[in-house]
Design a protein around this motif. Structure first.
Motif, PDB file in Angstrom:
ATOM      1  N   ARG A 176      13.206   9.151  11.262  1.00  0.00           N
ATOM      2  CA  ARG A 176      12.555   9.942  12.309  1.00  0.00           C
ATOM      3  C   ARG A 176      11.035   9.863  12.263  1.00  0.00           C
ATOM      4  NH1 ARG A 176      15.949  15.658  12.312  1.00  0.00           N
ATOM      5  NH2 ARG A 176      17.981  14.787  12.857  1.00  0.00           N
ATOM      6  N   LYS A 177      10.498   9.583  11.078  1.00  0.00           N
ATOM      7  CA  LYS A 177       9.051   9.698  10.892  1.00  0.00           C
ATOM      8  C   LYS A 177       8.284   8.386  11.053  1.00  0.00           C
ATOM      9  CE  LYS A 177       8.756  13.874   8.101  1.00  0.00           C
ATOM     10  NZ  LYS A 177       7.647  14.533   8.805  1.00  0.00           N
ATOM     11  N   ILE A 178       8.969   7.244  10.964  1.00  0.00           N
ATOM     12  CA  ILE A 178       8.245   5.973  11.060  1.00  0.00           C
ATOM     13  C   ILE A 178       8.806   5.123  12.199  1.00  0.00           C
ATOM     14  CG2 ILE A 178       7.691   5.987   8.596  1.00  0.00           C
ATOM     15  CD1 ILE A 178       9.813   3.751   8.280  1.00  0.00           C
ATOM     16  N   ASP A 179       8.003   4.209  12.665  1.00  0.00           N
ATOM     17  CA  ASP A 179       8.404   3.336  13.773  1.00  0.00           C
ATOM     18  C   ASP A 179       9.090   2.063  13.289  1.00  0.00           C
ATOM     19  OD1 ASP A 179       7.311   5.099  15.628  1.00  0.00           O
ATOM     20  OD2 ASP A 179       5.331   4.168  15.467  1.00  0.00           O
ATOM     21  N   THR A 180       8.828   1.668  12.050  1.00  0.00           N
ATOM     22  CA  THR A 180       9.419   0.443  11.516  1.00  0.00           C
ATOM     23  C   THR A 180      10.779   0.743  10.899  1.00  0.00           C
ATOM     24  OG1 THR A 180       8.206   0.791   9.452  1.00  0.00           O
ATOM     25  CG2 THR A 180       7.183  -0.627  11.096  1.00  0.00           C
ATOM     26  N   GLN A 236       0.802  -1.231   0.000  1.00  0.00           N
ATOM     27  CA  GLN A 236       0.000   0.000   0.000  1.00  0.00           C
ATOM     28  C   GLN A 236       0.832   1.278   0.000  1.00  0.00           C
ATOM     29  OE1 GLN A 236      -2.808  -0.710   3.259  1.00  0.00           O
ATOM     30  NE2 GLN A 236      -4.245  -1.570   1.787  1.00  0.00           N
ATOM     31  N   PHE A 237       1.928   1.249  -0.755  1.00  0.00           N
ATOM     32  CA  PHE A 237       2.672   2.492  -0.969  1.00  0.00           C
ATOM     33  C   PHE A 237       1.881   3.374  -1.929  1.00  0.00           C
ATOM     34  CE2 PHE A 237       6.249  -0.253   0.315  1.00  0.00           C
ATOM     35  CZ  PHE A 237       6.855   0.574   1.252  1.00  0.00           C
ATOM     36  N   THR A 238       1.766   4.642  -1.606  1.00  0.00           N
ATOM     37  CA  THR A 238       1.028   5.582  -2.457  1.00  0.00           C
ATOM     38  C   THR A 238       1.959   6.418  -3.328  1.00  0.00           C
ATOM     39  OG1 THR A 238       1.005   7.222  -0.682  1.00  0.00           O
ATOM     40  CG2 THR A 238      -0.924   5.759  -0.874  1.00  0.00           C
ATOM     41  N   HIS A 239       3.211   6.547  -2.913  1.00  0.00           N
ATOM     42  CA  HIS A 239       4.182   7.319  -3.679  1.00  0.00           C
ATOM     43  C   HIS A 239       5.491   6.542  -3.818  1.00  0.00           C
ATOM     44  CE1 HIS A 239       1.525  10.684  -2.585  1.00  0.00           C
ATOM     45  NE2 HIS A 239       1.967  11.232  -3.697  1.00  0.00           N
ATOM     46  N   VAL A 240       6.090   6.693  -4.984  1.00  0.00           N
ATOM     47  CA  VAL A 240       7.455   6.233  -5.225  1.00  0.00           C
ATOM     48  C   VAL A 240       8.258   7.462  -5.602  1.00  0.00           C
ATOM     49  CG1 VAL A 240       8.960   4.852  -6.703  1.00  0.00           C
ATOM     50  CG2 VAL A 240       6.761   3.925  -5.978  1.00  0.00           C
ATOM     51  N   VAL A 241       9.339   7.710  -4.880  1.00  0.00           N
ATOM     52  CA  VAL A 241      10.190   8.865  -5.168  1.00  0.00           C
ATOM     53  C   VAL A 241      11.518   8.353  -5.698  1.00  0.00           C
ATOM     54  CG1 VAL A 241      11.344  10.901  -4.232  1.00  0.00           C
ATOM     55  CG2 VAL A 241       9.089  10.227  -3.353  1.00  0.00           C
ATOM     56  N   LEU A 242      11.842   8.716  -6.936  1.00  0.00           N
ATOM     57  CA  LEU A 242      13.110   8.315  -7.524  1.00  0.00           C
ATOM     58  C   LEU A 242      14.139   9.408  -7.298  1.00  0.00           C
ATOM     59  CD1 LEU A 242      13.929   6.332 -10.600  1.00  0.00           C
ATOM     60  CD2 LEU A 242      15.018   8.559 -10.402  1.00  0.00           C
ATOM     61  N   VAL A 246       4.476  13.886   0.274  1.00  0.00           N
ATOM     62  CA  VAL A 246       4.412  12.455   0.579  1.00  0.00           C
ATOM     63  C   VAL A 246       4.109  12.184   2.046  1.00  0.00           C
ATOM     64  CG1 VAL A 246       6.041  11.943  -1.280  1.00  0.00           C
ATOM     65  CG2 VAL A 246       6.896  12.174   1.061  1.00  0.00           C
ATOM     66  N   ASP A 247       3.475  11.034   2.251  1.00  0.00           N
ATOM     67  CA  ASP A 247       3.317  10.448   3.578  1.00  0.00           C
ATOM     68  C   ASP A 247       4.448   9.425   3.699  1.00  0.00           C
ATOM     69  OD1 ASP A 247       2.682   8.943   5.790  1.00  0.00           O
ATOM     70  OD2 ASP A 247       0.693   8.355   5.087  1.00  0.00           O
ATOM     71  N   TYR A 248       5.409   9.689   4.554  1.00  0.00           N
ATOM     72  CA  TYR A 248       6.601   8.837   4.627  1.00  0.00           C
ATOM     73  C   TYR A 248       6.253   7.376   4.897  1.00  0.00           C
ATOM     74  CZ  TYR A 248      10.079  12.511   4.140  1.00  0.00           C
ATOM     75  OH  TYR A 248      10.876  13.498   3.631  1.00  0.00           O
ATOM     76  N   ALA A 249       5.247   7.140   5.690  1.00  0.00           N
ATOM     77  CA  ALA A 249       4.887   5.766   6.025  1.00  0.00           C
ATOM     78  C   ALA A 249       4.405   4.986   4.807  1.00  0.00           C
ATOM     79  CB  ALA A 249       3.799   5.757   7.095  1.00  0.00           C
TER      80      ALA A 249
END
Length: 197
Positions: free
Chosen positions: A106-110, A24-30, A74-77
């Motif tokens: 810094r933004k995600i727990d995983t 469920q990734f919504t964005h891919v950043v190259l 983007v939503d980093y998660a």
């Protein structure tokens, strides 16, 4: 023959795109410069993302405004970063990678590494770093494909797969054109000769 090489990898690329969709990734950043970013940018602008596939953003600039723009979109998660560098030492790309890896941490727990993929030459510093950071995937490109000719290699095909583009059809069209432009084809029937003249 690079086209035939990557036709044999179609199932691998399709499966990877499915994995990313299921995550469920919504964005891919190259993150890439020059030959590493041009084909993905053209693919996104020309075809866009298919329904149900992530939106591709290409960052090929270290301009703070461009970097901040990615931050705000983007939503980093739910974002996957592709770190794309043939040499694995492109200064701008590595700087962008380090910045976004730190932001992700810094933004995600995983594990931040689950949100990163490397596309590079075998044995590059990027490949080694990606292994140590436990990247989700490392795509090691054939070393004899130059950066400016990498559209039909992992550098172009991984992003194409992730936006749901029909890269299989593109590869088959390229294979057919390669045959049509062969040295054994008479000049009057050779598309390359017609285009060249």
């Amino acid at each position: 023959n690079s086209v035939e090489t990557f036709q044999r990898k179609e199932a691998e690329l399709t499966q990877f795109a499915r994995e990313i969709n299921e995550a469920q990734f919504t964005h891919v950043v190259l993150l890439g410069m020059g030959g590493s970013s041009l084909c993905p940018a053209v693919s996104q602008e020309t075809f866009g993302s298919a329904a149900g596939f992530a939106n591709l953003l290409v960052l090929d600039s270290t301009d703070p405004i461009a970097v901040k723009s990615i931050d705000s979109k983007v939503d980093y998660a739910r974002t996957l970063f592709l770190v794309s560098s043939k040499s694995g030492t492109t200064t701008e790309t590595i700087c962008l990678y380090r910045y976004f890896y730190e932001r992700m941490s810094r933004k995600i727990d995983t594990k931040a590494g689950d949100h990163f993929v490397a596309i590079t030459d075998p044995g590059s510093l990027l490949a080694k770093g990606a292994r140590s950071k436990l990247f989700r995937r490392i795509f090691e490109n054939p070393v004899d494909i130059g950066g400016r000719y990498s559209a039909l290699s992992y550098f172009g095909l991984v992003p194409m797969a992730l936006i749901g583009m029909n890269f299989s059809q593109l590869l088959e069209s390229a294979r057919q054109m390669q045959v049509s432009c062969g040295a054994f084809i008479p000049p009057e029937s050779n598309p390359a000769t017609s285009l060249g003249t």
